[in-house]
Scaffold this active site. Sequence first.
Site, short mmCIF file in Angstrom:
data_model
loop_
_atom_site.label_atom_id
_atom_site.label_comp_id
_atom_site.label_asym_id
_atom_site.label_seq_id
_atom_site.Cartn_x
_atom_site.Cartn_y
_atom_site.Cartn_z
CE LYS A 116 9.11 46.76 27.93
NZ LYS A 116 8.36 46.50 29.20
CD GLU A 200 14.07 51.22 21.63
OE1 GLU A 200 14.24 50.15 21.00
OE2 GLU A 200 14.06 51.29 22.86
CE LYS A 237 14.62 36.22 27.29
NZ LYS A 237 14.77 36.75 28.67
NE ARG A 292 9.63 37.57 34.25
CZ ARG A 292 9.87 38.36 33.19
NH1 ARG A 292 9.51 39.62 33.20
NH2 ARG A 292 10.48 37.87 32.11
NE ARG A 338 12.94 29.88 28.38
CZ ARG A 338 12.32 31.02 28.64
NH1 ARG A 338 11.03 31.16 28.34
NH2 ARG A 338 12.97 32.04 29.18
C1 MV4 Z 1 15.05 45.72 19.47
C2 MV4 Z 1 15.87 45.03 18.57
C3 MV4 Z 1 16.67 45.78 17.71
N1 MV4 Z 1 16.65 47.15 17.75
N2 MV4 Z 1 15.05 47.07 19.50
C4 MV4 Z 1 12.50 43.96 22.12
C5 MV4 Z 1 11.61 42.97 22.84
C6 MV4 Z 1 12.48 41.77 22.88
N3 MV4 Z 1 11.76 40.53 23.10
C7 MV4 Z 1 13.11 41.78 21.54
N4 MV4 Z 1 13.38 43.14 21.27
C8 MV4 Z 1 14.23 43.72 20.38
N5 MV4 Z 1 14.24 45.05 20.35
C9 MV4 Z 1 15.84 47.77 18.66
N6 MV4 Z 1 15.84 49.11 18.71
C10 MV4 Z 1 15.87 43.61 18.59
C11 MV4 Z 1 15.07 42.97 19.52
C12 MV4 Z 1 15.14 41.52 19.57
C13 MV4 Z 1 14.52 40.76 18.61
C14 MV4 Z 1 13.79 41.40 17.62
C15 MV4 Z 1 13.21 40.62 16.67
C16 MV4 Z 1 13.32 39.23 16.70
C17 MV4 Z 1 14.01 38.62 17.70
C18 MV4 Z 1 14.61 39.37 18.69
C19 MV4 Z 1 15.30 38.76 19.74
C20 MV4 Z 1 15.92 39.52 20.69
C21 MV4 Z 1 15.85 40.93 20.61
#
Ligand code: MV4
Length: 447
Positions: A116, A200, A237, A292, A338
């Site tokens: 990342k 971040e 998801k 992918r 899903r």
């Molecule tokens: C984040 C974020 C908010 N701020 N990064 C990274 C992995 C991916 N599956 C979700 N991710 C996120 N990264 C920053 N700087 C919000 C998410 C995020 C998320 C975080 C917690 C719970 C559900 C989420 C669903 C989509 C994105």
Amino acid sequence: MFKKILIANRGEIALRVMRTCKRLGVQTVAIYSEADAEAPFVSEADEAHLVGGPRVNESYLNIEKIIEIAKQTGAEAIHPGYGLLSENATFAKRCEEEGITFIGPSPEVIERMGSKIESRRAMQAANIPVIPGTDAPVENEVEAIRKANEIGYPVMLKASAGGGGIGMQLVRNDDALKRAFAGNQQRAKSFFGDGTMYIEKYIENPRHIEIQILADEFGNTIHLMERECSIQRRHQKVLEEAPSVFLDVETRRKMGKDAVQAAKSIGYKNAGTIEFLVDENKNYYFLEMNTRLQVEHPITEEIIGLDLVEEQLKIAYGEKLSIQQGDVKHNGHAIEVRIYAEDPNTFFPSPGKITTFQVPKGDGIRHELAVAEGVTVTPFYDPMIAKLIVHAETRDKAIRKLQIALQDYVVEGIKTNILTLQKIVGHRAFEQGITTTDFIETIMKRK
Ligand code: MV4
């Protein structure tokens, strides 16, 4: 076109790849574990070879055994599907060394996008907006605290080798960061064998919007619009849709252009996805790149009218893309849900023998199925047993079609999440397009 390919995957994606191969006259070789001997994808293939025991590391992750079967059967190429070895640079490298075409990007690109921190650097170099944060690893909690104060709380502590939220934690102050650092570093080390951490700025209440990329070996790189995947549960998801209700034409154009520029800048080949986080003011930030074909690719196929697996095979075979950016038009709206074999209350997997499996038929209804009546769902693999995709000319009509299809979807013998899916697609907030990532945890709980 290839005469024979091996599919290094199982379940619905193996069947989905076989469907396109059959249409193109490409012979298919399936590999299967002892636990999958009776699974539908095994009998659907032109030939099938036992690869090992039920556990993935003795079967679907057994690189040398898979390569050996590919060579024995004369498979010219391998389609890795998603998950399993699909983003394993060592596997892609071994295929290359054995003269077998890996249907995907180069091992170097897989390796690079698997970090990342490295992918953030690559995107910054390509002038793609990335989330404000550290561009080098933070070695320890003292450095993490210093960086977090430079960025400004709240921040997200993340594992560079991470994905799916593992090793990731939202922290709002120095004490919380001090408590979170060691634990997440340790989790990343044991899960990914790599404890590299970075920080971040936390993007409040984001939407998860991703852009589908297709790039051939001749430098033609196009995007196929976006998918919105914000409705997740613990980074798994649950529902995806295309196009996103949240994007306006201008933001979509900019994100598409940036996604193509990002793919070109790293020499991307084949199908890939650039994931963005989008905040409520429509500022978008690069999150990660998936090297992918994704689970949710069918909704893009439905609105664009393209077979992405066919495009992947043609690119891997050295053909040019069959369309240009100007040809990409989207028509209508598609939604995918899903179907998981899991207990709706505990969310634990619910293996067992399926005694009834009846799916609704109709115009604009598409199924990707891993199972059928009489098939036994085993506890060894991901509990996703099917995908239901609907397509209609408007979002409202697609929602209506999905609501009806879910009512007519009958699975007995195991527990499924169908009831939860019905609650989501029946919820007023969903119909209004209020689909941020806290939908399941928060919004759905409101009346
Ligand atoms: C984040 C974020 C908010 N701020 N990064 C990274 C992995 C991916 N599956 C979700 N991710 C996120 N990264 C920053 N700087 C919000 C998410 C995020 C998320 C975080 C917690 C719970 C559900 C989420 C669903 C989509 C994105």
